[in-house]
Design an enzyme around this catalytic site. Sequence first.
Site, mmCIF file in Angstrom:
data_model
loop_
_atom_site.group_PDB
_atom_site.id
_atom_site.type_symbol
_atom_site.label_atom_id
_atom_site.label_comp_id
_atom_site.label_asym_id
_atom_site.label_seq_id
_atom_site.Cartn_x
_atom_site.Cartn_y
_atom_site.Cartn_z
ATOM 1 N N HIS A 49 90.459 36.846 34.060
ATOM 2 C CA HIS A 49 91.300 36.943 33.047
ATOM 3 C C HIS A 49 90.869 37.599 31.733
ATOM 4 O O HIS A 49 91.752 38.414 30.896
ATOM 5 C CB HIS A 49 91.774 35.410 32.657
ATOM 6 N N HIS A 95 101.347 32.971 31.235
ATOM 7 C CA HIS A 95 100.702 31.643 31.273
ATOM 8 C C HIS A 95 101.035 30.990 32.447
ATOM 9 O O HIS A 95 101.760 29.684 32.273
ATOM 10 C CB HIS A 95 101.130 30.916 29.856
#
Length: 736
Positions: A49, A95
């Site tokens: 990420h 998200h």
Amino acid sequence: MKSNEPPITPDLVAEHGLKPDEYQRILDLIGRTPSFTELGIFSAMWNEHCSYKSSKVHLRGLPTKAPWVIQGPGENAGVIDIGDGLAVVFKMESHNHPSYIEPYQGAATGVGGILRDVFTMGARPIACLNALSFGDPKHPKTRHLVSGVVAGIGGYGNSFGVPTVGGQVRFHTRYDGNNLVNAMAVGLARTDQIFYAAASGVGMPIVYLGSKTGRDGIHGASMASAEFDQNSEEKRPTVQVGDPFSEKLLLEACLEIMAKGCVIAIQDMGAAGLTCSAVEMGAKGDLGVDLELDSVPCRETGMSAYEMMLSESQERMLMVLKPEKEQEAEAIFRKWGLDFAIVGHTTPTRRFIVKHRGDVMADLPIKELGDEAPVYNRPFTETPKRPVIKAASVKPPMPIADALEKLIGTPDLCSKRWVWEQYDHVILGNTVQRPGGDAAVVRVEDGPKALALTVDVTPRYCEADPFEGGKQAVAEAWRNITAVGGKPLAITDNLNFGNPEKPEIMGQFVGCVRGIAEACKALDFPVVSGNVSLYNETQGRGILPTPSIGGVGLLSDFTKSATLAFKAGGEAILLIGETQGWLGQSLYLRDVCGREEGAPPPVDLAEEKENGDVVRALIGEGLATAAHDVSDGGLLVAVAEMAMASGIGARLVAPPSDTEPHAHWFGEDQARYLVTVPLDRADELIRRVQAASVPVHRIGTTGGDTISIPGERALAIAALNERFEGWLPGYMAGTA
């Protein structure tokens, strides 16, 4: 190792998402066993990420420059110049994992995080968009996820006070165990007042701003870099909790101290929290950072250094301040009721030193923390080509009129009003075109300029042919901006894929990125920011490849923007672009014929540019009374959408005798638009478009209250609208 920290074992290393060779790389880099806190820091900085370790080598091929690009990828958000001393600041981020575990807070904090990325740059947010992908409507969890995610997006955006103006919602069984929540934010700044993350100057105070640090969100970034399994529900405590009212205060306080000239550098605390923000600020400025955790405002007692460094509590910023402005800045933050604490200083050492309760908990080389993260050129296999579906080989299972009725009431094509009516899309008073059209239009300050904003991708195309699907996602964004009269300027992307360690998934990623790059180059539509979200898999089953494209365009005069609604009866309906009747991967083939197969429509980028430029000129000169791009569902669905938006019907002409009627009406050929023009101007406009070597055909006339198709029963607009508007509210109420 500190006495209160656990010993480093192979199991502990694995729990931190680090493979044995990556851990060996850490040992080689620092020449000793890391402390527990240091292991956590490496885990945060080296996960997928934050480090882009599987994607970096391919992202380098994206075009990121243009004369109007002020800041491309690598900062909190991208920045483009729109003239008159104004810049647009925008980015999109995912998200996904948090929104599956805890849909309301996951989606809400996704919105909060992307808003911070924008105002960190010195911009005031003016609009949000989103792209949402959910599982099969029949899956037992889908309704719960839709309800929670939509409420979370609305709850945060509405409370913060920024309009949510557009987006996408889709359903497919491949998202059953891994929904996607991609949030985009757009802000306005002065071109001479852009703020960056790179620290400068030695001995400068590093200031913690905003809300207090808690234990929420610990390992959030590493969770986003792992597949889900049957225990994913246990990860609920790792989802951050948002407070939009605190974020609104943070926005106002940040913009005020920026205006007062207090700020040297600023970084929001997003993924990996204090770790990532402090390291990035120091490393970008070629400086070291000393942090004193005893000064960090905490809302829970007894937090360890490890917990403080990895917390992803929301509504927090890190800033390097001009020392002489320290008191002024603190007074501003106290006025807004926010925490303000000096938690460290910049140093010349290029070391990242973290102290807590008198102990040094971490002492690491700051540049290498980011620069020496592993970079993988993972093996990949190209997606095999699928056969072209010949229209003649597809037997229509029902009449054309029945097929249209069925299609516009399907989960993917039905009205998404139930979603966007939960968002405040008019707050701030600048929303010119609301959700439901091709692109949102938002006025810039008092006008006359406006921004055209859209989010687009067609995942079924990307799975069938990643290269063409990547091209099409960009072309679709470009078309939607064009269809409202905007000049497309730049994109942000959110690349959502499965496990990159599988060569076939990596092949999807590589193909899509190559397609995006080719389209961006051909359409002069550079990538200025973005996000990569990998490991979107549950128990080995990956999502459809979903490279969401957020597009931004500019209108010189918002009063000249086009809408898709027919304006009056008795106008000519023109189709710009060529129709072959491409049924492969079409919604007609999937949802009417029950065949999800074939090659997707090819994208001719030269054609896209020529056709779009002609349409934009017609809109700009006020010659087109309505405009709409032709995409999912094909020509007849586009006509129906224009009719339903206005309540005005259409009389259509028969397709050419050499084409299959169902392919003509429902094929998803690219580079096409519908425009309406006054009857007395139609012949003149047709000649003008033909003179530009762009295909144009008159396909009908507006009027009445039905859609009339030769050889078919007439379809009442009111009845179509009932089907179009009915599915999603019925589904959410449990009656569909």
